[in-house]
Design an enzyme around this catalytic site. Structure first.
Site, PDB file in Angstrom:
ATOM      1  N   GLU A  76     105.519 -61.511  12.594  1.00 60.00           N
ATOM      2  CA  GLU A  76     104.152 -62.058  12.630  1.00 60.00           C
ATOM      3  C   GLU A  76     104.103 -63.521  12.168  1.00 60.00           C
ATOM      4  O   GLU A  76     103.042 -64.006  11.769  1.00 60.00           O
ATOM      5  CB  GLU A  76     103.215 -61.219  11.752  1.00 60.00           C
ATOM      6  CG  GLU A  76     103.115 -59.753  12.116  1.00 60.00           C
ATOM      7  CD  GLU A  76     102.436 -59.470  13.439  1.00 60.00           C
ATOM      8  OE1 GLU A  76     102.162 -60.414  14.209  1.00 60.00           O
ATOM      9  OE2 GLU A  76     102.193 -58.283  13.716  1.00 60.00           O
ATOM     10  N   HIS A  95      99.558 -59.961   4.830  1.00 58.07           N
ATOM     11  CA  HIS A  95      99.257 -59.071   5.964  1.00 58.07           C
ATOM     12  C   HIS A  95      99.824 -57.707   5.593  1.00 58.07           C
ATOM     13  O   HIS A  95     101.010 -57.600   5.280  1.00 58.07           O
ATOM     14  CB  HIS A  95      99.899 -59.594   7.248  1.00 58.07           C
ATOM     15  CG  HIS A  95      99.981 -58.552   8.319  1.00 58.07           C
ATOM     16  ND1 HIS A  95      98.858 -58.032   8.922  1.00 58.07           N
ATOM     17  CD2 HIS A  95     101.030 -57.877   8.860  1.00 58.07           C
ATOM     18  CE1 HIS A  95      99.227 -57.102   9.796  1.00 58.07           C
ATOM     19  NE2 HIS A  95     100.536 -56.992   9.768  1.00 58.07           N
ATOM     20  N   HIS A  97      99.545 -53.082   5.761  1.00 58.55           N
ATOM     21  CA  HIS A  97      99.169 -51.865   6.479  1.00 58.55           C
ATOM     22  C   HIS A  97      98.665 -50.831   5.474  1.00 58.55           C
ATOM     23  O   HIS A  97      99.140 -49.709   5.429  1.00 58.55           O
ATOM     24  CB  HIS A  97     100.379 -51.284   7.221  1.00 58.55           C
ATOM     25  CG  HIS A  97     101.013 -52.230   8.196  1.00 58.55           C
ATOM     26  ND1 HIS A  97     102.295 -52.082   8.660  1.00 58.55           N
ATOM     27  CD2 HIS A  97     100.532 -53.355   8.797  1.00 58.55           C
ATOM     28  CE1 HIS A  97     102.585 -53.060   9.501  1.00 58.55           C
ATOM     29  NE2 HIS A  97     101.540 -53.850   9.599  1.00 58.55           N
ATOM     30  N   TYR A 116      79.619 -54.403  -3.755  1.00 65.93           N
ATOM     31  CA  TYR A 116      79.480 -55.868  -3.859  1.00 65.93           C
ATOM     32  C   TYR A 116      80.821 -56.591  -3.772  1.00 65.93           C
ATOM     33  O   TYR A 116      80.891 -57.774  -3.451  1.00 65.93           O
ATOM     34  CB  TYR A 116      78.746 -56.246  -5.157  1.00 65.93           C
ATOM     35  CG  TYR A 116      79.520 -55.961  -6.412  1.00 65.93           C
ATOM     36  CD1 TYR A 116      79.473 -54.710  -7.018  1.00 65.93           C
ATOM     37  CD2 TYR A 116      80.314 -56.937  -6.989  1.00 65.93           C
ATOM     38  CE1 TYR A 116      80.196 -54.434  -8.163  1.00 65.93           C
ATOM     39  CE2 TYR A 116      81.042 -56.672  -8.138  1.00 65.93           C
ATOM     40  CZ  TYR A 116      80.978 -55.420  -8.715  1.00 65.93           C
ATOM     41  OH  TYR A 116      81.695 -55.156  -9.841  1.00 65.93           O
ATOM     42  N   HIS A 158      95.790 -51.504  13.194  1.00 62.31           N
ATOM     43  CA  HIS A 158      96.966 -52.172  12.631  1.00 62.31           C
ATOM     44  C   HIS A 158      96.891 -52.383  11.115  1.00 62.31           C
ATOM     45  O   HIS A 158      97.728 -51.869  10.388  1.00 62.31           O
ATOM     46  CB  HIS A 158      97.140 -53.510  13.378  1.00 62.31           C
ATOM     47  CG  HIS A 158      98.388 -54.246  13.044  1.00 62.31           C
ATOM     48  ND1 HIS A 158      98.962 -55.170  13.890  1.00 62.31           N
ATOM     49  CD2 HIS A 158      99.179 -54.233  11.953  1.00 62.31           C
ATOM     50  CE1 HIS A 158     100.050 -55.663  13.338  1.00 62.31           C
ATOM     51  NE2 HIS A 158     100.212 -55.119  12.157  1.00 62.31           N
ATOM     52  N   TYR A 211      84.968 -67.632  -7.707  1.00 63.14           N
ATOM     53  CA  TYR A 211      85.658 -66.610  -8.489  1.00 63.14           C
ATOM     54  C   TYR A 211      86.892 -67.186  -9.194  1.00 63.14           C
ATOM     55  O   TYR A 211      87.656 -67.946  -8.637  1.00 63.14           O
ATOM     56  CB  TYR A 211      86.108 -65.460  -7.584  1.00 63.14           C
ATOM     57  CG  TYR A 211      86.806 -64.353  -8.331  1.00 63.14           C
ATOM     58  CD1 TYR A 211      86.083 -63.404  -9.016  1.00 63.14           C
ATOM     59  CD2 TYR A 211      88.204 -64.278  -8.350  1.00 63.14           C
ATOM     60  CE1 TYR A 211      86.716 -62.395  -9.704  1.00 63.14           C
ATOM     61  CE2 TYR A 211      88.849 -63.270  -9.046  1.00 63.14           C
ATOM     62  CZ  TYR A 211      88.102 -62.330  -9.720  1.00 63.14           C
ATOM     63  OH  TYR A 211      88.746 -61.342 -10.414  1.00 63.14           O
TER      64      TYR A 211
HETATM   65 ZN   LIG Z   1     101.627 -55.528  10.763  1.00 62.50          ZN
END
Ligand SMILES: [Zn+2]
Length: 217
Positions: A76, A95, A97, A116, A158, A211
């Site tokens: 990716e 990223h 899963h 929230y 995904h 934040y």
């Molecule tokens: Zn992935």
């Protein structure tokens, strides 16, 4: 080695992501971008996070060239590079899963303001990007389009992408959005979740924009 600090950071967060239950084995990938050098440190393909070493991390430019590294980078890498190119405020991306974000993405639905903490995403809901095959430019484009100026986006069937100015914040966003997705799925199993009012979420998004350590939430 180039980007030693970034390499060590990715190794550390790899273990944290597994320990937090946000992904399993080699699932997902993450990166840190050094904007001054114009180089991205990204996790390699197929190496379990618990045994990953700093020298396993791959250093790439944003055009897809490997600058340093023996291993194959995450499939990716284009999805990461495209975000760093388009968003000057982003220098880290997770990223993953994780179970509940992926469950919701399997419904091809957005995550509404069931809590929230959805405001961690930078907006009132986390959108779901259109499906495309993993590792393709099409997926990278769909993810970027649905992400817009937010900090998180679901990828249909995904998983989730979380982005921020640094890895600590990207990890925090990923963790909080997974928590919200879990609450939402469980609430839907038990009944009809009540979604927070628009004006309340407008306030929350504003509050979470700053934040940091001084915040209570
Ligand atoms: Zn992935």
């Amino acid at each position: 080695m180039l980007l030693q600090k970034e390499r060590e950071e990715l190794v550390k967060y790899g273990k944290m992501i597994i320990q937090a239950g946000l992904t399993k084995g080699t699932g997902g990938n993450f990166s840190v971008y050094n904007r001054e050098e114009g180089l991205m440190a990204i996790t390699p393909s197929g190496i379990p996070y618990m045994i990953m070493k700093p020298e396993d991390i791959v250093i790439m430019d944003l055009k897809g060239n490997i600058v340093e590294g023996e291993l194959v980078p995450s499939s990716e890498h284009a999805m990461h590079a495209m975000v760093y190119e388009k968003r000057s405020d982003v220098n880290a991306m997770v990223h993953m899963h994780s179970i509940f974000c992926t469950t919701l993405s399997a419904l091809n639905e957005s995550l509404p303001a069931v809590d929230y903490l959805v405001a961690f995403s930078g907006d009132k809901e986390v959108k779901c990007a259109k499906y495309a095959t993993y590792g393709t430019v099409e997926l990278a484009e769909n993810a970027l389009e649905a992400l817009g100026n937010q900090n998180a986006v679901l990828l249909a069937n995904h998983g989730l992408n979380a982005v921020a100015g640094n890895m600590m914040m990207a990890f925090a966003i990923a963790e909080q959005i997974e928590f919200c997705a879990e609450v939402y799925i469980r609430a839907r199993s038990a009944g009809t979740p009540v979604i927070l009012r628009d004006d309340e979420m407008t306030r929350m998004v504003k509050r979470f924009a700053n934040y940091g350590q001084k915040k209570e939430c």
